[in-house]
Motif scaffolding. Sequence first.
Motif, PDB file in Angstrom:
ATOM      1  N   PRO A  21      -3.928  47.742   0.421  1.00 28.28           N
ATOM      2  CA  PRO A  21      -3.059  48.362  -0.580  1.00 28.28           C
ATOM      3  C   PRO A  21      -2.645  49.755  -0.134  1.00 28.28           C
ATOM      4  N   LYS A  90       4.801  46.950  -2.825  1.00 31.10           N
ATOM      5  CA  LYS A  90       4.183  47.676  -3.932  1.00 31.10           C
ATOM      6  C   LYS A  90       3.223  48.725  -3.389  1.00 31.10           C
ATOM      7  N   LYS A  92       0.880  52.633  -4.505  1.00 25.01           N
ATOM      8  CA  LYS A  92       0.446  53.683  -5.413  1.00 25.01           C
ATOM      9  C   LYS A  92       1.030  54.994  -4.918  1.00 25.01           C
ATOM     10  N   GLU A 112       9.321  48.543 -10.528  1.00 22.40           N
ATOM     11  CA  GLU A 112       8.736  47.271 -10.124  1.00 22.40           C
ATOM     12  C   GLU A 112       7.884  47.395  -8.861  1.00 22.40           C
ATOM     13  N   ARG A 113       7.930  48.552  -8.185  1.00 23.34           N
ATOM     14  CA  ARG A 113       7.206  48.700  -6.921  1.00 23.34           C
ATOM     15  C   ARG A 113       6.070  49.718  -6.996  1.00 23.34           C
ATOM     16  N   GLU A 115       2.938  50.969  -8.480  1.00 18.57           N
ATOM     17  CA  GLU A 115       1.886  50.389  -9.319  1.00 18.57           C
ATOM     18  C   GLU A 115       1.147  51.439 -10.141  1.00 18.57           C
ATOM     19  N   ARG A 116       0.895  52.581  -9.556  1.00 16.10           N
ATOM     20  CA  ARG A 116       0.210  53.685 -10.229  1.00 16.10           C
ATOM     21  C   ARG A 116       0.880  54.987  -9.789  1.00 16.10           C
ATOM     22  N   MET A 220       4.689  52.708 -15.450  1.00 10.50           N
ATOM     23  CA  MET A 220       3.394  52.349 -14.877  1.00 10.50           C
ATOM     24  C   MET A 220       2.302  53.307 -15.364  1.00 10.50           C
ATOM     25  N   SER A 285      -1.697  45.999 -16.911  1.00  6.94           N
ATOM     26  CA  SER A 285      -1.771  46.269 -15.463  1.00  6.94           C
ATOM     27  C   SER A 285      -2.703  45.313 -14.766  1.00  6.94           C
TER      28      SER A 285
END
Length: 285
Positions: A21, A90, A92, A112-113, A115-116, A220, A285
């Motif tokens: 990630p 995606k 953070k 949409e991409r 996440e946080r 988000m 989430s």
Amino acid sequence: MKFSINDVTLNVVVEGDERAPAVLLLHGFPDSSKLWSGQMKPLLDAGYRVIVPDLRGFGDSDAPAATSAYAMKNSVDDMITLMDQLRIDKFKLVGHDFGAALAWSLAISLPERVERLVVVSVGHLGSYFSAGGVDQKKASWYMLLFVQEGKAEQLLQADDWRLFKAITSPGVPEAAHKAYIADLSRPGRLTAGLNWYRAGHSIETFVSLNANPDVPGVQMPTMGIWPTGDHYCLETQMLASEDKVPKGCWRYEKLQSASHWAPRDEPEKVASLLLDFFKQDFPGS
């Protein structure tokens, strides 16, 4: 690594497994990717991939001459193109100072991409002056100087960079001052950094307390980190940012022992907050 993006070449630190990630870390003035050195290893050790650019005008990235090159939309496009080139869908997102302003803008553009979202010191662009009011405008006095082309460069460098050192203290050790000054003493680099402010602000910004009231919110989970020693970005504007985040998806953390440069002052604490927030459960989430 070097990336050719939108007519500039950006220097970007990219570390970690391509399958891990991703976390994109954005610095502000007068920093570079080095600001996040205290957070990179903990993130990598926790299994994340880190992407840390020198934003246009800073570090080893190109510094276009035109003020308009530093408009926020250009840097938003830079970051979108960077993540596309890295084939990262995606991710953070973390930002400090005007890197936080860029992070807000990027999160708004890519719901949409992203996440946080984590922002340090700088709250939502629609709340910064409107919620902070006169007190925030007083705290942002340096912006009035920075937007004055030529005059700002002269005053900041005068008497062995005395005013620059005053603006960046407390919170910046002498060694960091020397590194900043060496970096900004390169031809055109101080002007490039100031152009970030000139492209996005003007004297008129300070006339209306409702500057940027219509900027949309984000979608988000978002964490705001505010250091109590921040004399430039007041707590009010950060707290008001909760209204720009989905209900139940806002987290606020106050750092009691940090200046405006919290990632440098409290590297382990900031890293710990990031790691905890990234795994925290939020509605939807």
